[in-house]
Design an enzyme around this catalytic site. Structure first.
Site, PDB file in Angstrom:
ATOM      1  CB  SER A   1      43.832  24.269  36.139  1.00 42.78           C
ATOM      2  OG  SER A   1      43.859  24.614  37.599  1.00 42.78           O
TER       3      SER A   1
ATOM      4  CE  LYS B   1      39.623  25.530  38.332  1.00 42.84           C
ATOM      5  NZ  LYS B   1      40.261  24.352  38.963  1.00 42.84           N
TER       6      LYS B   1
END
Lengths: 206, 206
Positions: A126, A163
């Site tokens: 990701s 993230k």
DNA sequence: TCCATGGCTGTATGTTCATACAGTATCGCG
DNA sequence: CGCGATACTGTATGAACATACAGCCATGGA
């Protein structure tokens, strides 16, 4: 520290000492220095060494063969650091709990800024957009707060994730750096978000 | 490598040599070893050193003061390794020449496999496809040979570059991992290619 | 039992090394 | 100009070092 005041010749000598020490395992003697530079007298080397001592570039142990020590050029603030490597984080456990520590890795924590507290094994792609790949070790600095735009290690619903944080007042978004993943929207007032740390570096072994 | 066959006493001696070298910057003499262990004769140390040479734990340079070199590479307790960080490589100079060494970084060389010999600052984004970005430090293992498919540090026309090697008999291609860059074709028979090392890892500090 | 190996003491020798002293030449500075 | 600093040559000396040889004692096979 500040041996910028070295003459070019003195710098050559200093470089030679460093190189020779690394190559042979011990600092050179006066005669070896003289030979390397073509001096016909070992005293020429002796005087260069004295100049280097005077200027703080080296230290010498009197009467000791090969007693030259290069000052401070080498390790910047010796960190004999060992960082815990966190593999998988068991649900409900603190990240640094013993059961999560996979092994220890010899890296100076001060290599990173702010200093790294542990390495976290990255799973998934990701964050591939910023060059953090599956299997990489993320160097993490423990922190409960973060600013918008930083890469954070966060915990959502007992799951640890990496993230980019985007804060917009009360609204917070956790964005993957990969178009295949949608951002996660979070309402801070419900307190579902726990920031565990800031990403400060990456280590990858092939 | 496998000096497990060392006697306890010999291991003590070896440990002392390592410790003393780290602490004082140069290996100890026979007399210093004898003094540290309470030997009343330097010859006791001499014989221990001979045993260590026989068993491959150290090397000795004949006639040279403090000419002891510890062979073992992965430093014992976890490894307090320090790798030279190579910034820019001056044209015509060996990569590990002193003038190219920007600083030293405390990382265990044995973290990587095969062992890393130095870190090379990556410039440009030609390898961004595999997560190696501008400014990253590439961990490099020195090697003059490489197999097809490996990421190599190579020198072409006195310039150091990082590319993926693809060999096809006499024809060799150096491929960037970025579609914006065209592969470089090289004819081995002209000998224009010098392989400096293999990429074994990446370190990035943010 | 003999013999090799490890682990020492004790003595000795020649080389390596650090280091002092006496010079020479150049260069920039006040 | 003279002075100090840099950069050497040349000579010398004593301490530091590597290393050889002669023994002594214990242990563990063959």
């Amino acid at each position: 520290m500040d041996h910028d005041e070295l003459t070019p010749r003195q710098r050559q000598i200093l470089d030679f000492i460093v190189e020779r020490t690394r190559a042979s395992g011990a600092p050179p003697t006066r005669v070896e220095i003289a030979a390397a530079f073509g001096f016909r007298s070992a005293n020429a080397a002796e005087e260069h060494l004295r100049a280097l001592v005077r200027k703080g570039a080296i230290e010498m142990a009197p009467g000791r063969s090969r007693g030259i020590r290069v000052v401070s050029v080498a390790t910047p603030a010796g960190g004999t650091g060992v960082l815990p490597l966190i593999g998988q984080v068991a649900a409900g456990s603190p990240i640094l709990a013993v059961e999560n520590i996979e092994s220890e890795v010899a890296i100076d924590a001060a290599l990173f800024q702010p200093r790294a507290d542990y390495l976290l094994r990255v799973r998934g792609d990701s964050m591939s957009g910023i060059g953090v790949l599956d299997g990489d070790f993320l160097a993490v600095h423990r922190s409960a707060t973060a600013e918008s735009g930083q890469i954070v290690v966060a915990r959502i619903d007992d799951e640890v994730t990496v993230k980019r944080l985007q804060r917009d007042g009360e609204r917070v978004r956790l964005c993957a750096e990969n178009p295949a993943y949608a951002p996660i929207e979070i309402d801070l007032s419900r307190g579902e978000l726990a920031i565990e740390g800031l990403a400060v570096g990456v280590v990858r072994r092939w």
